[in-house]
Design an enzyme around this catalytic site. Structure first.
Site, short mmCIF file in Angstrom:
data_model
loop_
_atom_site.label_atom_id
_atom_site.label_comp_id
_atom_site.label_asym_id
_atom_site.label_seq_id
_atom_site.Cartn_x
_atom_site.Cartn_y
_atom_site.Cartn_z
N ASP A 230 -0.21 -2.85 3.85
CA ASP A 230 0.86 -3.03 2.87
C ASP A 230 1.38 -1.66 2.48
OD1 ASP A 230 2.42 -4.03 0.53
OD2 ASP A 230 1.30 -5.87 0.89
N HIS A 253 3.64 -0.31 4.86
CA HIS A 253 5.00 -0.69 4.45
C HIS A 253 5.74 0.42 3.76
CE1 HIS A 253 3.81 -5.26 4.38
NE2 HIS A 253 3.59 -4.68 5.54
#
Length: 420
Positions: A230, A253
């Site tokens: 993430d 991310h």
């Protein structure tokens, strides 16, 4: 910095003298968890021994007490909170060992079916956490857990390492791996410095942010290698004066501000400075994401000296963020303003390297770009941009072209109240 060097000196003197329970001067004392019953074989539950060692450290009347977790051992811990209501404001936790969580979610000793955290440091005013050790959340079995398999899969999975309601905290040198959810979280804290850390989890591990910041101010994060499933770093509501530098991010991310404004909430982030960051193979680079229908603002933000190595979407502002399939258009939005992108270069794995998707009812304002060169990873292909409802200026070479920004010779200093 003077306090940190003093702690290093004190710690060195302690180690040179002895590394066991009972070292006592008027100044320092070391509390070794082994002397309080910790086994360190990776099988025995060492939670109570850590709690006892902590209580002794916390109640110590010396100026610089240290809780010591010795190298060459592996300690299994259940969820544990270290409370900072201590006699000294200069406590050190030295971790040179491996600390592991139970690998089976069913083996976690939580309150009912709610497992929100693993290791928490709460209510400190002066804390140094350092060492060469590894904090391993053993999250593999958590990541795929569903409601059908276990009721714990329906609730929040545990964050690995939390600093909460604390001030003047320094974290240095540790490695964090495979947390069930976020690896590190700073919540309702001020003046936290995290440096020289390594944070790792597989690219497909869900919600395993490297560092999450919420309701916190004056946070400094530097010289950290992060690769997770993430955001490498996420900055959420109530955070301001955040200084991030020298980060190696990927996979993951990217670095995100938000998401902000979910379910119509009023949420704010301001005075964020991100510089000297490299993104390698990440799904995003530097991102600001807000929900439709939200309120509040994201403002006074600088991204500078950023390198993208094959990341998709290196630059994003998304005021239409939606994490599920049932989002409807709404008029209210979180205001995004006073954002500077300066000296961002490298390659994009997607055609659209710059995406400014801003609200028609509340456009992004004072968006500035200077010296942006983002080329395609594919030979012969060009990058492009999306530029909706944006007002601002550009200066120097801008690749890809961002036509909604007007040319300007002198771009303002966006983040003048917070600089590195």
């Amino acid at each position: 910095m003077k306090n940190f060097l003093l702690h290093v000196l004190v710690w060195a003197l302690c180690v040179l003298s002895n590394q066991s329970h009972g070292i006592l001067t008027d100044f320092v004392k070391v509390y070794n968890v082994v002397d309080y019953g910790a086994v360190g074989d990776g099988l025995a539950d060492d939670t109570q021994a850590f709690s006892d060692a902590w209580n002794a450290t916390c109640q110590s009347s010396v100026s610089f007490p240290t809780m010591y977790v010795p190298q060459g051992m592996t300690f299994l811990l259940q969820p544990l909170t270290f409370n900072g209501s201590c006699k000294s404001r200069n406590i050190t936790v030295q971790i040179d060992a491996n600390i592991i969580a139970p690998s089976d979610p069913l083996a976690w000793k939580c309150l009912g079916n709610e497992c929100h955290r693993w290791i928490t440091f709460l209510n400190f005013n002066g804390l140094f956490i350092s060492g060469s050790g590894t904090i391993n959340g053993q999250g593999t079995n958590w990541w795929g857990l569903s409601c059908q398999q276990n009721k714990r899969g329906c609730g929040k999975k545990p964050t690995g390492f939390v600093i909460e309601n604390s001030n003047n905290v320094h974290i240095d040198g540790l490695t964090f791996v495979d947390s069930p959810k976020m690896h590190i979280a700073f919540e309702r804290s001020t003046w936290v410095h995290a440096t020289s850390l390594t944070i790792q989890a597989p690219e497909d591990s869900p919600n395993t942010d490297g560092i999450h910041i919420q309701q916190s101010q004056n946070i400094i994060i530097d010289n950290i290698r992060i690769g997770t499933g993430d955001d490498c770093i996420s900055i959420a509501d109530g955070s301001s004066h955040i200084n991030i530098s020298k980060i190696d991010c990927g996979p993951g991310h990217g670095i995100s501000i938000g998401s902000l404004g979910a379910k119509g909430k009023h949420e704010t982030v301001q005075f964020v400075h991100v510089k000297d960051v490299s993104f390698t193979g990440t799904t995003n680079g530097v991102r600001i994401k807000t929900w439709q229908g939200g309120k509040g603002y994201a403002r006074h933000i600088t991204f500078e000296r950023i390198v993208s190595n094959g990341s998709a979407r290196p630059i994003i502002i998304d005021q239409y963020y939606c994490a599920h399939e049932h989002c409807t258009n709404q008029k209210s939005a979180v205001q995004v303003s006073n954002v500077l992108y300066d000296q961002i270069s490298g390659t994009s794995d997607a055609e659209i390297a710059v995406k400014f998707a801003c609200s028609k009812s509340l456009p992004c304002t004072n968006i500035f770009m200077r010296n942006i060169t983002l080329h395609s990873t594919e030979n012969g292909s060009k990058t492009s941009s999306i530029c909706q409802n944006v007002r601002g200026l550009r200066n120097g070479e801008i690749i890809p072209n961002v036509p909604c920004l007007h040319g300007g010779d002198n771009l303002p200093i966006v983040n003048q109240n917070w600089s590195n």
